[in-house]
Design a protein around this motif. Structure first.
Motif, PDB file in Angstrom:
ATOM      1  N   TYR A 296     119.868  45.046  50.116  1.00 28.14           N
ATOM      2  CA  TYR A 296     120.134  45.382  51.512  1.00 28.14           C
ATOM      3  C   TYR A 296     119.474  44.328  52.402  1.00 28.14           C
ATOM      4  O   TYR A 296     118.293  44.002  52.205  1.00 28.14           O
ATOM      5  CB  TYR A 296     119.561  46.759  51.855  1.00 28.14           C
TER       6      TYR A 296
ATOM      7  N   TYR B  48     123.663  53.483  45.276  1.00 27.48           N
ATOM      8  CA  TYR B  48     122.627  52.894  46.123  1.00 27.48           C
ATOM      9  C   TYR B  48     122.025  51.615  45.556  1.00 27.48           C
ATOM     10  O   TYR B  48     121.322  50.898  46.261  1.00 27.48           O
ATOM     11  CB  TYR B  48     121.510  53.915  46.365  1.00 27.48           C
TER      12      TYR B  48
ATOM     13  N   PHE C 116     120.185  57.154  53.246  1.00 25.02           N
ATOM     14  CA  PHE C 116     121.380  56.336  53.098  1.00 25.02           C
ATOM     15  C   PHE C 116     122.504  56.989  53.884  1.00 25.02           C
ATOM     16  O   PHE C 116     122.645  58.205  53.881  1.00 25.02           O
ATOM     17  CB  PHE C 116     121.808  56.259  51.627  1.00 25.02           C
TER      18      PHE C 116
ATOM     19  N   LYS D  99     123.892  47.194  52.991  1.00 26.86           N
ATOM     20  CA  LYS D  99     124.061  46.712  51.617  1.00 26.86           C
ATOM     21  C   LYS D  99     125.007  45.514  51.599  1.00 26.86           C
ATOM     22  O   LYS D  99     126.004  45.494  52.293  1.00 26.86           O
ATOM     23  CB  LYS D  99     124.623  47.836  50.752  1.00 26.86           C
TER      24      LYS D  99
ATOM     25  N   LEU E 254     121.013  51.704  55.186  1.00 26.77           N
ATOM     26  CA  LEU E 254     119.736  52.237  54.747  1.00 26.77           C
ATOM     27  C   LEU E 254     118.782  52.240  55.939  1.00 26.77           C
ATOM     28  O   LEU E 254     118.750  51.272  56.704  1.00 26.77           O
ATOM     29  CB  LEU E 254     119.164  51.347  53.635  1.00 26.77           C
TER      30      LEU E 254
ATOM     31  N   LYS F 261     126.901  52.446  53.547  1.00 28.66           N
ATOM     32  CA  LYS F 261     126.227  51.231  53.075  1.00 28.66           C
ATOM     33  C   LYS F 261     124.963  50.934  53.867  1.00 28.66           C
ATOM     34  O   LYS F 261     124.357  49.894  53.692  1.00 28.66           O
ATOM     35  CB  LYS F 261     127.187  50.046  53.175  1.00 28.66           C
TER      36      LYS F 261
ATOM     37  N   THR G  87     121.064  62.130  49.841  1.00 32.22           N
ATOM     38  CA  THR G  87     121.065  60.852  50.559  1.00 32.22           C
ATOM     39  C   THR G  87     119.698  60.527  51.144  1.00 32.22           C
ATOM     40  O   THR G  87     119.528  59.498  51.787  1.00 32.22           O
ATOM     41  CB  THR G  87     122.106  60.864  51.699  1.00 32.22           C
TER      42      THR G  87
ATOM     43  N   ARG H  23     122.594  57.654  41.555  1.00 29.81           N
ATOM     44  CA  ARG H  23     121.828  56.480  41.989  1.00 29.81           C
ATOM     45  C   ARG H  23     122.674  55.222  42.020  1.00 29.81           C
ATOM     46  O   ARG H  23     122.366  54.280  42.750  1.00 29.81           O
ATOM     47  CB  ARG H  23     120.624  56.270  41.064  1.00 29.81           C
TER      48      ARG H  23
END
Length: 153
Positions: A37, A33, A122, A152, A127, A125, A94, A30
């Motif tokens: 974002y 992530y 993901f 991100k 999302l 970087k 992901t 984790r």
């Protein structure tokens, strides 16, 4: 004497290897992530049967991810002008799925309780997240689809 030295080095190298179930620190997947974002948001509301798209919307906001309670959970907080929500998501590699199953859908001058599904992923970087809220009123289906894409910070 040489054999004893080699045996001693061999024993030390084997003893220093990490074993399954040892107390050594494992990397939490984790971690990669967690963060903020910057998000571009779009949504569309459809009414069927036989109605054109009712409304479209777009905007910018942020999604913040933090660790959740369980090893495969994260807390996802989305912030857009006038709206902040926090959800728990289940992480699977992901990919992730939002655990919430109900959402309010405003249509016309009324607010309806709708069936909610949401999932995302993901990629580096980046999302992406898609959420759908559905309400069936006397045979008329109202479907609100929201799309979030961001990077991100």
């Amino acid at each position: 004497m040489r054999r004893i030295a080699i045996l001693f080095i061999l024993v030390l190298s084997i003893a220093s290897c990490k074993k399954d179930g040892s107390s050594g620190e494992d990397v939490d997947p984790r971690e990669q992530y967690i963060g903020v974002y910057d998000i571009d948001y779009t949504s569309q509301t459809k009414v069927t049967p036989g109605f054109p798209n009712y409304s479209e919307d777009s905007g910018k906001g942020t999604i913040t991810l933090a660790k959740g309670e369980a090893a495969n959970e994260m807390k996802l907080t989305s912030e857009f002008p006038g709206v902040t929500t926090t959800d728990v998501v289940k992480l699977n590699g992901t990919q992730f799925t939002v655990t919430r199953t109900r959402n309010n859908l405003t249509f016309g001058n009324k607010v309806y309780d709708g069936e909610y599904t949401s999932s995302g992923s993901f990629e580096g970087k980046n999302l992406t997240l898609t959420a759908v809220t559905k309400v069936n009123q006397n045979g008329t289906l109202v479907e609100w689809t929201q799309s979030y894409k961001g990077t991100k910070r």
